[in-house]
Design a protein around this motif. Structure first.
Motif, PDB file in Angstrom:
ATOM      1  N   ASP A   1      49.021  38.247  36.266  1.00  0.00           N
ATOM      2  CA  ASP A   1      47.657  38.276  35.743  1.00  0.00           C
ATOM      3  C   ASP A   1      46.897  39.313  36.556  1.00  0.00           C
ATOM      4  OD1 ASP A   1      45.122  37.895  34.779  1.00  0.00           O
ATOM      5  OD2 ASP A   1      44.849  35.897  35.627  1.00  0.00           O
ATOM      6  N   PHE A   2      46.648  40.457  35.937  1.00  0.00           N
ATOM      7  CA  PHE A   2      45.959  41.561  36.616  1.00  0.00           C
ATOM      8  C   PHE A   2      44.585  41.745  35.980  1.00  0.00           C
ATOM      9  CE2 PHE A   2      44.666  46.028  36.745  1.00  0.00           C
ATOM     10  CZ  PHE A   2      44.667  46.251  38.114  1.00  0.00           C
ATOM     11  N   ASN A   3      43.564  41.792  36.835  1.00  0.00           N
ATOM     12  CA  ASN A   3      42.186  41.879  36.353  1.00  0.00           C
ATOM     13  C   ASN A   3      41.451  42.950  37.145  1.00  0.00           C
ATOM     14  OD1 ASN A   3      39.820  41.371  35.028  1.00  0.00           O
ATOM     15  ND2 ASN A   3      39.514  39.326  35.854  1.00  0.00           N
TER      16      ASN A   3
ATOM     17  N   ALA B   1      15.031  57.651  41.649  1.00  0.00           N
ATOM     18  CA  ALA B   1      16.144  57.068  40.912  1.00  0.00           C
ATOM     19  C   ALA B   1      17.184  56.513  41.883  1.00  0.00           C
ATOM     20  CB  ALA B   1      16.780  58.117  40.003  1.00  0.00           C
ATOM     21  N   SER B   2      17.881  55.470  41.445  1.00  0.00           N
ATOM     22  CA  SER B   2      18.919  54.854  42.272  1.00  0.00           C
ATOM     23  C   SER B   2      20.089  54.446  41.395  1.00  0.00           C
ATOM     24  CB  SER B   2      18.367  53.630  43.016  1.00  0.00           C
ATOM     25  OG  SER B   2      17.883  52.669  42.087  1.00  0.00           O
ATOM     26  N   GLY B   3      21.207  54.175  42.025  1.00  0.00           N
ATOM     27  CA  GLY B   3      22.385  53.776  41.263  1.00  0.00           C
ATOM     28  C   GLY B   3      23.446  53.170  42.167  1.00  0.00           C
ATOM     29  N   TYR B   4      24.454  52.626  41.543  1.00  0.00           N
ATOM     30  CA  TYR B   4      25.569  52.080  42.321  1.00  0.00           C
ATOM     31  C   TYR B   4      26.814  51.999  41.449  1.00  0.00           C
ATOM     32  CZ  TYR B   4      25.942  47.448  40.132  1.00  0.00           C
ATOM     33  OH  TYR B   4      26.168  46.438  39.258  1.00  0.00           O
ATOM     34  N   GLU B   5      27.957  51.900  42.095  1.00  0.00           N
ATOM     35  CA  GLU B   5      29.223  51.597  41.431  1.00  0.00           C
ATOM     36  C   GLU B   5      29.988  50.628  42.312  1.00  0.00           C
ATOM     37  OE1 GLU B   5      31.731  54.725  40.108  1.00  0.00           O
ATOM     38  OE2 GLU B   5      30.190  55.673  38.859  1.00  0.00           O
ATOM     39  N   ALA B   6      30.640  49.649  41.676  1.00  0.00           N
ATOM     40  CA  ALA B   6      31.448  48.678  42.402  1.00  0.00           C
ATOM     41  C   ALA B   6      32.688  48.368  41.588  1.00  0.00           C
ATOM     42  CB  ALA B   6      30.659  47.400  42.677  1.00  0.00           C
ATOM     43  N   THR B   7      33.829  48.425  42.229  1.00  0.00           N
ATOM     44  CA  THR B   7      35.099  48.148  41.573  1.00  0.00           C
ATOM     45  C   THR B   7      35.790  46.995  42.276  1.00  0.00           C
ATOM     46  OG1 THR B   7      35.349  50.464  40.929  1.00  0.00           O
ATOM     47  CG2 THR B   7      37.325  49.104  40.873  1.00  0.00           C
ATOM     48  N   ASN B   8      36.304  46.056  41.484  1.00  0.00           N
ATOM     49  CA  ASN B   8      37.035  44.921  42.028  1.00  0.00           C
ATOM     50  C   ASN B   8      38.368  44.772  41.303  1.00  0.00           C
ATOM     51  OD1 ASN B   8      35.051  43.409  43.934  1.00  0.00           O
ATOM     52  ND2 ASN B   8      33.835  43.881  42.117  1.00  0.00           N
ATOM     53  N   TYR B   9      39.400  44.487  42.085  1.00  0.00           N
ATOM     54  CA  TYR B   9      40.725  44.244  41.536  1.00  0.00           C
ATOM     55  C   TYR B   9      41.183  42.850  41.954  1.00  0.00           C
ATOM     56  CZ  TYR B   9      40.854  49.380  41.296  1.00  0.00           C
ATOM     57  OH  TYR B   9      40.569  50.695  41.053  1.00  0.00           O
ATOM     58  N   GLN B  10      41.928  42.229  41.070  1.00  0.00           N
ATOM     59  CA  GLN B  10      42.491  40.918  41.407  1.00  0.00           C
ATOM     60  C   GLN B  10      43.806  40.763  40.652  1.00  0.00           C
ATOM     61  OE1 GLN B  10      40.807  37.115  39.718  1.00  0.00           O
ATOM     62  NE2 GLN B  10      40.087  36.919  41.820  1.00  0.00           N
TER      63      GLN B  10
ATOM     64  N   LEU C   1      63.847  20.323  37.471  1.00  0.00           N
ATOM     65  CA  LEU C   1      63.736  20.749  38.865  1.00  0.00           C
ATOM     66  C   LEU C   1      63.296  22.203  38.873  1.00  0.00           C
ATOM     67  CD1 LEU C   1      64.222  19.963  41.870  1.00  0.00           C
ATOM     68  CD2 LEU C   1      66.522  20.911  41.621  1.00  0.00           C
ATOM     69  N   GLY C   2      62.352  22.562  39.759  1.00  0.00           N
ATOM     70  CA  GLY C   2      61.885  23.936  39.763  1.00  0.00           C
ATOM     71  C   GLY C   2      61.250  24.356  41.061  1.00  0.00           C
ATOM     72  N   ASN C   3      61.018  25.654  41.162  1.00  0.00           N
ATOM     73  CA  ASN C   3      60.282  26.184  42.308  1.00  0.00           C
ATOM     74  C   ASN C   3      59.409  27.348  41.863  1.00  0.00           C
ATOM     75  OD1 ASN C   3      62.629  28.203  42.325  1.00  0.00           O
ATOM     76  ND2 ASN C   3      61.306  28.999  43.947  1.00  0.00           N
ATOM     77  N   THR C   4      58.314  27.558  42.600  1.00  0.00           N
ATOM     78  CA  THR C   4      57.352  28.612  42.280  1.00  0.00           C
ATOM     79  C   THR C   4      56.951  29.343  43.550  1.00  0.00           C
ATOM     80  OG1 THR C   4      56.440  27.356  40.426  1.00  0.00           O
ATOM     81  CG2 THR C   4      55.070  29.096  41.318  1.00  0.00           C
ATOM     82  N   ILE C   5      56.864  30.651  43.459  1.00  0.00           N
ATOM     83  CA  ILE C   5      56.304  31.478  44.531  1.00  0.00           C
ATOM     84  C   ILE C   5      55.149  32.257  43.916  1.00  0.00           C
ATOM     85  CG2 ILE C   5      56.706  33.317  46.193  1.00  0.00           C
ATOM     86  CD1 ILE C   5      59.664  32.526  46.175  1.00  0.00           C
ATOM     87  N   GLU C   6      53.984  32.137  44.509  1.00  0.00           N
ATOM     88  CA  GLU C   6      52.776  32.723  43.927  1.00  0.00           C
ATOM     89  C   GLU C   6      52.004  33.484  44.999  1.00  0.00           C
ATOM     90  OE1 GLU C   6      48.485  31.101  42.222  1.00  0.00           O
ATOM     91  OE2 GLU C   6      50.272  29.839  42.067  1.00  0.00           O
ATOM     92  N   ARG C   7      51.487  34.636  44.610  1.00  0.00           N
ATOM     93  CA  ARG C   7      50.653  35.418  45.518  1.00  0.00           C
ATOM     94  C   ARG C   7      49.436  35.936  44.754  1.00  0.00           C
ATOM     95  NH1 ARG C   7      50.966  37.857  50.418  1.00  0.00           N
ATOM     96  NH2 ARG C   7      53.113  37.168  50.663  1.00  0.00           N
ATOM     97  N   THR C   8      48.271  35.825  45.393  1.00  0.00           N
ATOM     98  CA  THR C   8      47.025  36.316  44.807  1.00  0.00           C
ATOM     99  C   THR C   8      46.361  37.269  45.783  1.00  0.00           C
ATOM    100  OG1 THR C   8      46.668  34.295  43.519  1.00  0.00           O
ATOM    101  CG2 THR C   8      44.745  35.670  43.939  1.00  0.00           C
ATOM    102  N   ALA C   9      45.900  38.385  45.281  1.00  0.00           N
ATOM    103  CA  ALA C   9      45.212  39.368  46.114  1.00  0.00           C
ATOM    104  C   ALA C   9      43.953  39.839  45.399  1.00  0.00           C
ATOM    105  CB  ALA C   9      46.114  40.560  46.414  1.00  0.00           C
ATOM    106  N   THR C  10      42.908  40.052  46.164  1.00  0.00           N
ATOM    107  CA  THR C  10      41.638  40.547  45.649  1.00  0.00           C
ATOM    108  C   THR C  10      41.173  41.706  46.515  1.00  0.00           C
ATOM    109  OG1 THR C  10      41.025  38.343  44.886  1.00  0.00           O
ATOM    110  CG2 THR C  10      39.255  39.950  45.071  1.00  0.00           C
ATOM    111  N   LYS C  11      40.715  42.757  45.885  1.00  0.00           N
ATOM    112  CA  LYS C  11      40.248  43.937  46.616  1.00  0.00           C
ATOM    113  C   LYS C  11      39.014  44.478  45.918  1.00  0.00           C
ATOM    114  CE  LYS C  11      41.727  48.511  48.258  1.00  0.00           C
ATOM    115  NZ  LYS C  11      42.829  49.505  48.266  1.00  0.00           N
ATOM    116  N   GLY C  12      38.033  44.892  46.685  1.00  0.00           N
ATOM    117  CA  GLY C  12      36.823  45.442  46.094  1.00  0.00           C
ATOM    118  C   GLY C  12      36.134  46.435  46.991  1.00  0.00           C
ATOM    119  N   PHE C  13      35.427  47.342  46.400  1.00  0.00           N
ATOM    120  CA  PHE C  13      34.617  48.291  47.161  1.00  0.00           C
ATOM    121  C   PHE C  13      33.473  48.770  46.279  1.00  0.00           C
ATOM    122  CE2 PHE C  13      38.095  50.596  45.186  1.00  0.00           C
ATOM    123  CZ  PHE C  13      37.471  51.637  44.534  1.00  0.00           C
ATOM    124  N   GLY C  14      32.379  49.171  46.922  1.00  0.00           N
ATOM    125  CA  GLY C  14      31.226  49.636  46.174  1.00  0.00           C
ATOM    126  C   GLY C  14      30.316  50.470  47.041  1.00  0.00           C
ATOM    127  N   VAL C  15      29.429  51.223  46.397  1.00  0.00           N
ATOM    128  CA  VAL C  15      28.479  52.054  47.110  1.00  0.00           C
ATOM    129  C   VAL C  15      27.192  52.141  46.294  1.00  0.00           C
ATOM    130  CG1 VAL C  15      29.390  54.174  46.048  1.00  0.00           C
ATOM    131  CG2 VAL C  15      28.111  54.314  48.193  1.00  0.00           C
TER     132      VAL C  15
END
Length: 1012
Positions: free
Chosen positions: A471-473, A492-501, A526-540
């Motif tokens: 699941d990529f967002n 005038a002013s402005g901004y940009e912000a990007t987030n990944y998850q 019977l089962g097993n699961t390995i899960e990893r979640t990462a979040t990254k963001g930056f803005g100015v």
């Protein structure tokens, strides 16, 4: 394989035609048809007989049959099959092709229900599970699947946080079990085709102090959904362990079928939306009258009132400038089918929804590709893929001096434009038309949800499955605030912000099932699961552009702020389940999961979550064989433990250091979080007992459940002494109880050939209570009027209790808690209500007559309180004034005209003006005057359709034309914009507060569905 199935279909038709012709009188014709069950699957071998005759046919493996019948006459035929209720059908002279749907004799027991890691027949369930089919939610114009289940399942409370397109939705299954400010803290786990969906919102649907967040589930096209299963009790959810404490929603998307002819499905609709209720403001003359009265009551000279002739004061209608009639458009197309080896489903869609508040809008483009392929008799591979792009035009909202607050708060006597056409900046707030026309902020999202699997039938009853999912967002927010928008003299002013998850999951399961001596049915998982979640963001954020035409960040001369960060967490799990049935009467289910999470310290990293359920199918007992009332009767009970870690950050248990501790221009680091190695899992223990019943061959079927749900060790950041150098520490701080009862019933009132009528109803009551909490926790969003305190419900309201208005003085009267302190002291606040309904549910009905269909569905919530925060601002009695003149300059709601004016007046609204203390006491306190009954009943959807079938079309399976309405009627005593919306969108458990939030739209749409 039967010998019958090897004979070519055309030869079968010929034989039956000849045989029937030999015994029939008069001219004949051939009737073609197909026999299906309730799930749309063919009923092989079904008998098709002419009534009062021995002439008949049998359905082949595809459920298809042909029968020679008399021409130019009505003919009655009887269709029957073992395990199904026989059906009598009258065939009209112009009918040559029919579909026959048979009901099982125990449909409740035979219905296949999606559960954790598989399916079960409903009769084999020991847990509390509700499944909603595609037919129940088709053609309803909602942006996300969570909105579709509103009112459809007992104990599932669904409410829209805002009428903003693609805005957030609150879902609570059997109550709230947390009070964390994190958004998904009490939300259920969503699973789409085996993919765990991350519901943490990345982008906003508005901006400002209290912004509304977008809904991550709006990235899923509801038209692709085949079914939605809602898992409610611990027996059903414990297989998901630490993810299942708040319930589980399993969404299965549509797939092709093996040996299925290619089918093309086109669905499109267009709709028109408007606000179901608009706010009523005072006119210019009314506002002037109030300000004159305020002037006099303040003790000023009556001869110098600011508006000597109030009737000459103009009125500028700002409400209809803010709200509009908005358009919704949707088109979806899918192609599905398959041969003996491969099945496929390809779908794509475009959805566009303009907001009823200018200039909000959202559009979504989505693509789905599902494929299953049999490599050989033992190996099958498959994939589910969806790719979605969303675009939102967003504006400030809620208590952030957003469009509603500015537009309604600016008194109606102030014009938006000067005589030369320029914006008028002379009002007390910003210029709302400048905000609407000049706003330039957008959010662009990209979502990819993928699952790939391989399935190996090791032996006939032993299956191994391995799957990999992602699941990529991604969310990009950007804004440019021009000098025009920022106001005269600004830059005038402005901004940009990007987030990944992203969340990726690697999962393996091994399933074995067998039947011993024809009475013992065993299934092992019977089962097993390995899960990893990462979040990254930056803005100015930047400012001081050379002009309003150059909008790129690089054009600005000044960087005002910048931010960035990354976090990761991992989860490793082992799980299993054993299902046992004896003689289809006694059922036992045992399942467990052990989760290990990186979020917790080394002392409590692993959590164990077991559950057990049992059921007794009473109708299968010998002593029930002679009774004819109950077609199904099942008693069930379960107990289990689930967990949660959603309420804490990725590194909550760790001691952290961070940058920013700078000294004399040199960078520095320092500690910024206390470690808690004893931090452990929230645990929710739940007991459930229920009775399922079916009456009169399941013409009436229903269920009643009682549950007792206790969440212990609720995770919360609790205050620590200032001497530690820190403010809070993550801790297991409290216990929350939810107890309730649920009831649902569905009935087929009329079940005839041309006329069918069914109704359904569900209702649930939940009692929420904070059993343990060391100290009260105040939600800062609410200026401390939302409190979480031991002995009270989550989301309780702590207000000054107004008992009335003194008829002689016009001053508000309050119930005093502590007479030794001023009335304005917090000690005189009282807990006077909460946002939890005493009962909630829904009911619906479907009526079909020949080619016509009519359906209606209602949802309701009764007994909850709502704080009308908007009214606190708009019934201000003059307290909201321009600081330089002391004169009130904000607008008023029309209800302000009911204020106290002279001795003897009886009202709940105090007098205007007066001394500073009188003004503060009358209008400066959050009192029960702004607490209202938020009960409502809504006509959620009304639909009328007409279907033309294949019998009258060439090369087209069916054409359906329909008209649908959403939120057409709302019955409520609430005086605000909407009793359902929630200004605390994105604020986790905050609920029951309406504060300049966009109301839900009322929508009317026309649609067309064509199947080739």
């Amino acid at each position: 394989m039967r010998i019958f199935d090897l004979i070519p279909k055309y030869l079968i038709s010929a034989v039956f035609f000849l045989s029937i012709s030999a015994v029939s009188l008069g001219q004949s014709r051939t009737l073609f048809g197909k026999v299906l069950n309730n799930n749309g699957e063919p009923v092989s071998g079904a008998s098709v007989m002419i009534k009062d005759s021995k002439v008949g046919s049998a359905a082949n493996n595809e459920g298809e049959f042909s029968l020679s019948i008399l021409a130019n006459r009505h003919v009655d035929i009887i269709v029957s099959s073992a395990g199904y209720v026989p059906k009598e059908i009258r065939v009209s002279p112009d009918e040559n092709n029919i579909n026959v749907v048979l009901q099982t004799k125990a449909q409740m027991a035979q219905e296949v229900v999606v559960v954790g890691y598989g399916t079960k027949s409903k009769g084999s369930l020991t847990g509390s599970v509700v499944q909603i089919s595609a037919d129940q939610i088709k053609d309803i114009p909602m942006a996300s699947p969570d909105q579709l289940i509103q009112g459809k399942a007992a104990g599932v409370m669904v409410s829209s946080q805002s009428g903003t397109p693609g805005g957030g939705v609150t879902v609570r299954i059997r109550g709230t079990s947390s009070f964390s400010p994190n958004s998904p803290a009490s939300e259920p786990l969503y699973i789409v085709d085996g993919v765990f969906i991350n519901t943490t919102p990345l982008g906003s649907a508005g901006y400002g102090t209290e912004q509304q967040y977008n809904n991550p589930l709006a990235d899923i096209d509801p038209n692709d959904i085949q079914s939605i299963s809602i898992l409610k009790d611990a027996d059903a959810t414990a297989i998901y362990g630490s993810r299942g404490a708040n319930g589980v929603v399993i969404i299965t998307t549509k797939r092709g079928g093996y040996n299925q002819k290619t089918r093309v499905n086109l669905n499109t609709y267009v709709g028109s939306s408007s606000a179901w209720r608009l706010p009523k403001l005072t006119t210019g003359p009314q506002t002037a009258e109030l300000l004159n009265e305020y002037w006099i009551n303040k003790g000023n000279d009556p001869a110098k009132i600011p508006y000597p002739n109030p009737q000459t004061v103009p009125t500028y209608d700002r409400v209809h400038e803010i709200f509009r009639t908005a358009v919704t458009e949707n088109v979806d197309m899918s192609v599905s089918g398959g041969d003996s080896k491969t099945s496929f489903y390809i779908g794509g869609g475009y959805y566009k929804q303009d907001g009823i508040m200018r200039p909000q809008t959202m559009n979504r483009q989505n693509f789905r590709f599902n494929l299953d392929h049999k490599i050989n008799s033992k190996l099958t591979i498959g994939t589910s893929n969806s790719l979605t792009r969303t675009f939102r035009k967003i504006v400030p909202n809620d208590n952030s001096f957003g469009i509603l607050l500015v537009g309604l708060g600016t008194a109606s006597m102030y014009p938006d434009f000067n005589s030369d056409g320029s914006y008028n900046w002379g009002g007390p707030l910003s210029n709302v038309m400048a905000m609407i026309r000049e706003s330039d902020e957008t959010n662009v999202g990209l979502r990819e949800i993928n699952n790939t699997y391989i399935e190996w039938k090791i032996v006939p009853n032993l299956v191994f499955k391995s799957s990999w999912s992602l699941d990529f967002n991604q969310s990009l927010n950007r804004a440019f605030n021009s000098t025009v928008l920022n106001g005269p003299g600004s830059i005038a002013s402005g901004y940009e912000a990007t987030n990944y998850q992203y969340t990726w999951v690697d999962e393996q399961t091994l399933r074995y099932n067998t039947i011993l001596n024809e009475v013992h049915h065993l299934t092992f998982l019977l089962g097993n699961t390995i899960e990893r979640t990462a979040t990254k963001g930056f803005g100015v954020g930047v400012s001081n552009y050379p002009n309003d035409d150059m909008k790129s960040l690089s054009a600005a001369s000044q960087a005002d702020w910048w931010s960035g960060g990354k976090s990761e967490s991992a989860l490793s799990s082992i799980f299993g389940r054993i299902d046992y049935e004896y003689m289809n009467r006694y059922i036992l289910s045992v399942n467990a999961r052990e989760d290990g999470s990186s979020k917790f310290g080394s002392n409590h990293r692993w959590g164990f979550f077991p559950a057990v359920g049992a059921a007794w199918r009473i109708t299968n007992e010998d002593f029930m064989s002679d009774q004819k009332i109950f077609s199904d009767l099942k008693l069930k009970a379960s107990y289990g433990v689930t967990g949660s870690q959603a309420t804490i950050s990725e590194y909550a248990a760790k001691g952290l250091w961070g940058g920013g501790f700078n000294y004399i221009g040199q960078p520095g680091t320092g500690p910024n979080q206390l470690a808690n190695p004893d931090l452990k899992w929230e645990q929710t223990k739940q007991f459930n007992v229920g009775l399922e019943f079916g009456v009169l061959e399941n013409r009436i079927e229903g269920e009643i459940d009682y549950y007792n749900k206790m969440t212990k060790g609720v995770l919360l950041n609790v205050p620590v002494p200032n001497t530690t150098g820190f403010g809070t520490i993550a801790s297991n701080a409290g216990d929350i109880s939810n107890k309730g009862i649920e009831f649902s019933v569905n009935a087929d009132i009329i079940r005839k050939n041309d006329l069918k009528w069914s109704v359904g109803f569900n209702i649930a009551h939940n009692k929420n209570l904070i059993v343990k909490l060391a100290a009260p926790y105040f939600e800062p969003f609410s200026r401390n009027f939302i409190i979480f305190q031991q002995g009270y419900s989550v989301n309780s309201f702590r207000l000054w209790k107004q008992t009335g208005v003194d008829p002689q003085t016009g001053d508000a009267q309050y119930q005093v808690v502590d007479p030794n302190v001023p009335i304005t002291s917090d000690k005189n606040r009282m807990i006077v209500g909460n946002s939890n309904p005493k009962a909630e549910g829904g009911w619906g009905t479907t009526l079909t007559y020949k080619h016509f269909d009519l359906s209606a569905s209602f949802s309701f919530a009764w007994g909850q309180s709502v704080v009308n925060w908007s009214e606190f601002f708009m019934l201000h009695g003059g307290i909201r004034s321009n600081g330089s003149t002391g004169m009130a300059t904000w607008g008023f709601y029309e209800r302000q005209m009911d204020r106290w004016q002279k001795p003897g007046d009886v009202t709940d609204i105090p007098k205007l003006g007066g001394t500073a203390a009188e003004i503060s006491n009358n209008y400066g306190l959050f009192t029960t005057r702004f607490l209202e009954d938020g009960s409502y009943t809504r006509l959620r959807n009304l639909m009328i359709g007409y279907t033309i079938t294949q019998s009258t079309l060439k090369n087209i399976n069916s054409i359906r034309v329909y008209v649908s309405g959403t939120n057409l009627l709302t019955f409520t005593k609430y005086t605000g914009l909407d009793p359902e919306i929630n200004a605390g969108g994105g604020k986790g458990t905050v609920d029951g507060v309406e504060m300049f939030t966009v109301p839900q739209p009322r929508t009317l749409q026309v649609g067309l569905n064509v199947i080739f």
